[in-house]
Design a protein around this motif. Structure first.
Motif, PDB file in Angstrom:
ATOM      1  N   LEU A  54      10.397 -38.019   6.926  1.00  0.00           N
ATOM      2  CA  LEU A  54      10.818 -39.095   6.035  1.00  0.00           C
ATOM      3  C   LEU A  54      12.263 -38.924   5.585  1.00  0.00           C
ATOM      4  CD1 LEU A  54       7.616 -39.574   3.835  1.00  0.00           C
ATOM      5  CD2 LEU A  54       8.502 -41.104   5.594  1.00  0.00           C
ATOM      6  N   ASN A 119       4.764 -43.926  -3.024  1.00  0.00           N
ATOM      7  CA  ASN A 119       4.407 -44.130  -1.621  1.00  0.00           C
ATOM      8  C   ASN A 119       4.348 -45.621  -1.293  1.00  0.00           C
ATOM      9  OD1 ASN A 119       4.151 -41.365  -1.084  1.00  0.00           O
ATOM     10  ND2 ASN A 119       2.040 -41.343  -1.798  1.00  0.00           N
ATOM     11  N   ASP A 122       7.966 -47.086  -1.354  1.00  0.00           N
ATOM     12  CA  ASP A 122       8.680 -46.798  -0.109  1.00  0.00           C
ATOM     13  C   ASP A 122       8.177 -47.667   1.028  1.00  0.00           C
ATOM     14  OD1 ASP A 122      10.458 -45.467   1.597  1.00  0.00           O
ATOM     15  OD2 ASP A 122       8.922 -44.024   2.182  1.00  0.00           O
ATOM     16  N   LEU A 123       6.858 -47.884   1.067  1.00  0.00           N
ATOM     17  CA  LEU A 123       6.274 -48.724   2.114  1.00  0.00           C
ATOM     18  C   LEU A 123       6.788 -50.159   2.012  1.00  0.00           C
ATOM     19  CD1 LEU A 123       4.294 -49.352   4.379  1.00  0.00           C
ATOM     20  CD2 LEU A 123       2.472 -49.515   2.661  1.00  0.00           C
ATOM     21  N   ASN A 167       9.873 -45.844  10.147  1.00  0.00           N
ATOM     22  CA  ASN A 167       9.632 -45.387   8.778  1.00  0.00           C
ATOM     23  C   ASN A 167       8.472 -46.148   8.144  1.00  0.00           C
ATOM     24  OD1 ASN A 167       9.865 -44.189   6.274  1.00  0.00           O
ATOM     25  ND2 ASN A 167      11.945 -44.845   5.909  1.00  0.00           N
ATOM     26  N   ALA A 171       5.262 -44.433   6.612  1.00  0.00           N
ATOM     27  CA  ALA A 171       4.937 -44.702   5.209  1.00  0.00           C
ATOM     28  C   ALA A 171       3.521 -45.242   5.058  1.00  0.00           C
ATOM     29  CB  ALA A 171       5.945 -45.685   4.614  1.00  0.00           C
TER      30      ALA A 171
END
Length: 211
Positions: A54, A119, A122-123, A167, A171
């Motif tokens: 990440l 989390n 970020d997703l 990513n 994620a």
């Protein structure tokens, strides 16, 4: 000379005066740990995160978004300019948001705000950045005048789209894993609570003590 009663009275007055002066003093003793009063002084760079998947993806995204933004800023003339303006907005927004997340994660600042699901944050960021970078790159490729700066911006835009897509996949997997861990933890707490309640029901001596 002072007798014993005068000395005792004097000591009492002195102790009272010292207590009053201590209470009114702005420099009060404290048992607060030093680490809690240092504010941001205890920050350190999390090299393990930067060396991980990440962290490397975030660094690549920041560099690609910055390069794409620089390329689009070097264009002096455009007609029509809608595709250029849209690509400029997308690259700048992705650079700022992803750079802020990289700073938070690499310095472990996100652990100081546990109320936010990082989390999921970020997703959402990677998913939206993938979508908008792809759209902006396609629009710019369709409307550009084949200049070097426009071609370079399109190339870096599609590269950024690919990295953001990877990513996003990572994620999603991390978010699913954290959700399963949280669900299993809640299930374990529920089973433990039910077990303890059953033990209380089957032990009448505990009920008598409670009564």
């Amino acid at each position: 000379m002072r007798n014993g009663d005068d000395l005792e009275g004097f000591d009492g007055e002195a102790s009272s005066a010292s207590m009053i002066s201590a209470a009114s003093s702005p420099y009060q003793p404290t048992t607060e740990p030093v680490s809690q009063r240092r504010g941001l002084g205890g920050l350190r760079c999390d090299l393990d995160y930067l060396r991980g998947t990440l962290g490397r993806l975030k660094l690549a995204e920041v560099l690609l978004a910055l390069t794409a933004f620089i390329c689009i800023e070097t264009i002096m003339e455009c007609s029509p300019c809608e595709g250029l303006y849209f690509f400029e907005f997308v690259s700048c927004s992705a650079l700022v948001v992803t750079g802020a997340l990289l700073l938070l994660f690499s310095l472990n600042l996100h652990t100081r705000i546990p109320q936010i699901n990082w989390n999921l944050t970020d997703l959402v960021n990677t998913g939206l950045s993938t979508f908008f970078f792809f759209i902006a790159s396609v629009v710019l490729a369709a409307l550009n005048h084949k200049t070097g700066a426009e071609i370079a911006a399109v190339v870096f835009g599609f590269l950024a789209t690919a990295v953001y897509a990877v990513n996003t996949f990572v994620a999603v997997e991390k978010w699913r894993l954290s959700s399963r861990q949280q669900s299993s933890r809640q299930g374990s707490d529920y089973i433990r609570a039910r077990t303890e309640s059953r033990e209380v029901v089957h032990r009448p001596e505990i009920q008598r003590l409670d009564a």
